[in-house]
Design an enzyme around this catalytic site. Structure first.
Site, PDB file in Angstrom:
ATOM      1  N   PRO A   2       0.831  -1.211   0.000  1.00 48.22           N
ATOM      2  CG  PRO A   2      -0.790  -1.594   1.613  1.00 48.22           C
ATOM      3  CD  PRO A   2       0.515  -2.104   1.117  1.00 48.22           C
ATOM      4  CD  GLU A   3       2.969   2.919  -4.423  1.00 46.21           C
ATOM      5  OE1 GLU A   3       2.894   4.085  -4.854  1.00 46.21           O
ATOM      6  OE2 GLU A   3       3.423   1.982  -5.099  1.00 46.21           O
ATOM      7  CG  HIS A  90      -3.192 -14.419   7.496  1.00 44.23           C
ATOM      8  ND1 HIS A  90      -2.042 -15.105   7.829  1.00 44.23           N
ATOM      9  CD2 HIS A  90      -3.727 -15.062   6.417  1.00 44.23           C
ATOM     10  CE1 HIS A  90      -1.880 -16.113   6.986  1.00 44.23           C
ATOM     11  NE2 HIS A  90      -2.878 -16.109   6.125  1.00 44.23           N
ATOM     12  NE  ARG A 109       3.039 -10.855   0.649  1.00 37.05           N
ATOM     13  CZ  ARG A 109       3.422 -10.367  -0.527  1.00 37.05           C
ATOM     14  NH1 ARG A 109       4.521  -9.627  -0.608  1.00 37.05           N
ATOM     15  NH2 ARG A 109       2.718 -10.591  -1.613  1.00 37.05           N
ATOM     16  NE  ARG A 151      18.960  13.437  -3.115  1.00 38.98           N
ATOM     17  CZ  ARG A 151      18.309  12.652  -2.266  1.00 38.98           C
ATOM     18  NH1 ARG A 151      17.798  11.517  -2.696  1.00 38.98           N
ATOM     19  NH2 ARG A 151      18.141  12.998  -1.019  1.00 38.98           N
TER      20      ARG A 151
END
Length: 271
Positions: A2-3, A90, A109, A151
């Protein structure tokens, strides 16, 4: 994983719990990415939930006694349920409230996190090093241009660096770069100010559009209310290898950058 949009959608889905009092804390599996603190039953019970905020991909739940930092990891979900709904395999962590609802962390997970941050979560080691929020006013093209002068890494990896700016994960980095017509492999310090301004505008627009669509539902993500997001239906490049570009018809290509799949149109995003 998820972002930012998915985490923000989750946070908004939990807002109905504001003002509710904790009745019980249940830890079924303490071994997450970091151990869940064993004092939460004593620390949170009888305390009111005062605020739900977000910093990058972290949700901060502030109670009368202090704040929890919650992270969804790779596959986690925070669900808002009635307390009589039985936990599944879970479901590792619950906060039960006196109104009969429960906030439940489901994480197959176990890369998610439940951490205690005390009274000042901004000083926690995970939050204190984060860059600005991409939707905040401080994140501008001028600011980005000034930050990337030294950078030389590719711009895709640079905008995914949470020390520079938070929450621009793999999906939204690929989509924003396409919208800005910038090749993902271009060295960050080779971007001019106009490109930086265009990129920042498209990052903001992409994240805003994703929020409006309820985020992206890929594999594990659903909002706190169980509803999926729909932004994946609007992808220009992400996950579309070999399919025609929606703008020019050129087949979308994929490469590996920073051990992540990156998607782009070789015609619209020339180096």
């Amino acid at each position: 994983m998820p972002e930012l949009p998915e985490v923000e959608v989750t946070r908004r889905g939990l807002v109905p719990l504001l003002g509710q009092v904790v009745a019980q804390v249940i830890v079924r599996q303490p071994s997450m990415r970091w151990p869940i603190p064993d004092h939460l039953q004593q620390t949170l019970v009888d305390k009111k939930l005062l605020e739900l905020s977000r910093r990058g991909k972290y949700i901060i739940a502030r109670f009368e006694s202090g704040a929890l930092i919650l992270h969804l990891g790779m596959s986690g979900r925070l669900c808002l349920l009635q307390c009589d709904i039985q936990p599944e395999k879970h479901d590792h962590f619950d906060i039960h409230f006196t109104d009969g609802r429960v906030m439940r962390l489901r994480d197959p997970r176990r890369f998610g996190a439940v951490l205690w941050a005390g009274l000042d979560p901004a000083t926690h080691a995970l939050l204190s090093v984060l860059g600005p929020e991409p939707l905040d006013d401080v994140f501008t093209g001028t600011w980005l241009y000034s930050q990337i002068r030294t950078r030389s890494s590719c711009i895709k990896n640079v905008i995914m660096d949470s020390h520079l700016v938070v929450g621009v994960g793999n999906i939204y980095a690929s989509e924003s770069l396409f919208r800005a017509r910038i090749h993902p492999e271009k060295a960050a310090n080779q971007l001019g100010l106009p490109e930086c301004e265009r990129l920042v505008a498209e990052i903001k627009a992409t994240l805003h559009d994703a929020l409006q669509a309820g985020g992206s539902s890929l594999r594990d993500f659903f909002g706190a209310d169980g509803n999926p997001g729909y932004f994946q239906q609007e992808y220009f490049v992400y996950g579309r290898t070999g399919q025609p570009c929606k703008i020019c018809g050129t087949p979308i290509l994929s490469i590996r950058l920073g051990q992540r799949s990156t998607f782009y149109c070789p015609h619209c995003q020339k180096r």
